[in-house]
Write an enzyme that holds these catalytic residues in place. Structure first.
Site, short mmCIF file in Angstrom:
data_model
loop_
_atom_site.label_atom_id
_atom_site.label_comp_id
_atom_site.label_asym_id
_atom_site.label_seq_id
_atom_site.Cartn_x
_atom_site.Cartn_y
_atom_site.Cartn_z
N CYS A 114 -13.01 -29.15 6.66
CA CYS A 114 -12.85 -29.17 8.12
C CYS A 114 -13.02 -27.76 8.68
O CYS A 114 -12.59 -26.78 8.08
CB CYS A 114 -11.52 -29.78 8.53
SG CYS A 114 -10.13 -28.65 8.54
N GLU A 115 -13.68 -27.69 9.82
CA GLU A 115 -13.99 -26.38 10.38
C GLU A 115 -12.79 -25.73 11.04
O GLU A 115 -12.82 -24.56 11.37
CB GLU A 115 -15.16 -26.48 11.37
CG GLU A 115 -14.86 -27.24 12.65
CD GLU A 115 -16.08 -27.30 13.57
OE1 GLU A 115 -17.20 -27.22 13.06
OE2 GLU A 115 -15.88 -27.42 14.79
N HIS A 116 -11.71 -26.48 11.22
CA HIS A 116 -10.53 -25.90 11.87
C HIS A 116 -9.62 -25.20 10.88
O HIS A 116 -8.97 -24.22 11.22
CB HIS A 116 -9.74 -26.98 12.62
CG HIS A 116 -10.56 -27.66 13.67
ND1 HIS A 116 -10.66 -29.02 13.78
CD2 HIS A 116 -11.33 -27.14 14.65
CE1 HIS A 116 -11.46 -29.31 14.78
NE2 HIS A 116 -11.89 -28.20 15.33
N HIS A 117 -9.53 -25.73 9.65
CA HIS A 117 -8.60 -25.17 8.67
C HIS A 117 -9.28 -24.77 7.36
O HIS A 117 -8.61 -24.25 6.47
CB HIS A 117 -7.50 -26.19 8.36
CG HIS A 117 -6.75 -26.65 9.57
ND1 HIS A 117 -7.09 -27.81 10.27
CD2 HIS A 117 -5.70 -26.13 10.22
CE1 HIS A 117 -6.28 -27.96 11.29
NE2 HIS A 117 -5.42 -26.96 11.29
N GLN A 155 -15.33 -34.41 11.40
CA GLN A 155 -15.82 -35.73 10.97
C GLN A 155 -16.76 -36.30 12.03
O GLN A 155 -17.74 -36.98 11.72
CB GLN A 155 -14.63 -36.67 10.73
CG GLN A 155 -15.07 -37.99 10.11
CD GLN A 155 -13.91 -38.89 9.77
OE1 GLN A 155 -12.83 -38.42 9.42
NE2 GLN A 155 -14.11 -40.20 9.88
N HIS A 183 -7.97 -36.53 5.74
CA HIS A 183 -8.03 -35.09 5.99
C HIS A 183 -6.83 -34.41 5.36
O HIS A 183 -5.69 -34.70 5.74
CB HIS A 183 -8.07 -34.82 7.49
CG HIS A 183 -9.34 -35.25 8.14
ND1 HIS A 183 -10.27 -34.37 8.66
CD2 HIS A 183 -9.86 -36.49 8.34
CE1 HIS A 183 -11.30 -35.04 9.14
NE2 HIS A 183 -11.09 -36.33 8.97
N CYS A 185 -5.88 -31.46 5.81
CA CYS A 185 -5.18 -30.62 6.79
C CYS A 185 -4.14 -31.45 7.54
O CYS A 185 -3.26 -30.92 8.19
CB CYS A 185 -6.14 -29.94 7.76
SG CYS A 185 -7.08 -31.03 8.81
ZN LIG Z 1 -8.46 -29.49 9.78
#
Ligand SMILES: [Zn+2]
Length: 226
Positions: A114-117, A155, A183, A185
């Protein structure tokens, strides 16, 4: 999820789009020879910094090779930046013997980050398309999924990019992509909910325009499952 994704259609090309939703951007290999990248030693140094940040001693024996291993793992997890999605789909076959229904490849397992975490999310992609004269080797849909999965993703973007790539290159009568994923995260940090699945879908052409085709796709994905 569909509603939050801007439509990707050739006739909308004048609209400005973020790069991750612009086929002109994501259909090529993302890493280009003329773009400078940090050296491997710099990447390993960054891992050492993170080790010190969490309270570790990067110089203790057990961690001496860790920066090298982490960077090697990154090379593998993010190899999609070096691969070209358009090339995967460029070999097609014309011998369809009048086949006029959609082709569905179900249960394509993938792992992405995931690009956030920068934490893994993993699950299955189900991809259908209705060919016009030309078909593509079935393993190519799995290869395409892997190329996009081995980049930092949401996603929603992964779903949209797979559909847009098939739409752009094969020009089929329609594409349907359904992705179900867990996920980490969300399962090992944050709300820490294990087993929660996220579903995203993307329909183009006849799948977007004809709810009966969508329903038939979904029942084939679900009906025979597990
Ligand atoms: Zn994430």
């Amino acid at each position: 999820m569909d509603a939050t994704i801007k439509p990707i259609r050739p006739n909308k090309q004048l609209e400005s789009r973020p790069a991750e939703l612009d086929p002109a951007e994501f259909l090529a290999a993302a890493v280009r020879a003329d773009q400078p990248r940090p050296a491997r030693a710099e990447a390993e140094q960054a891992v050492k910094t993170l080790l010190a940040y969490i309270g570790e001693n990067p110089h203790r024996e057990g961690l001496l090779d860790t920066p090298r291993r982490v960077v090697e793992a990154f090379d593998e997890l993010y190899q999609g930046y070096h691969q070209c999605p358009a090339e995967v789909l460029d070999r097609t076959f014309g011998e369809t013997a009048g086949y006029d229904d959609f082709v569905l490849v179900r249960d394509i397992e993938f792992t992405s980050q995931c690009e956030h975490h920068m934490m893994p999310f993993y699950g299955k992609a189900h991809i259908a398309y209705t060919p016009v004269e030309r078909v593509v080797g079935l393993s190519k849909l799995a290869r395409l999924t892997d190329i996009f999965a081995r980049r930092l993703q949401t996603q929603e973007h992964l779903t949209a990019q797979i559909a847009a790539a098939i739409d752009e290159i094969l020009k089929p009568r329609g594409v349907a992509v359904l992705i179900e994923a867990e996920h980490t995260c969300m399962s090992v940090r944050g709300v820490a909910k294990h087993g929660a699945s996220t579903f995203t879908s993307r329909y183009t052409g006849m799948f977007r325009d004809n709810p009966a085709e969508q329903a038939r796709f979904l029942s084939m994905v679900r009906g025979l499952q597990r």
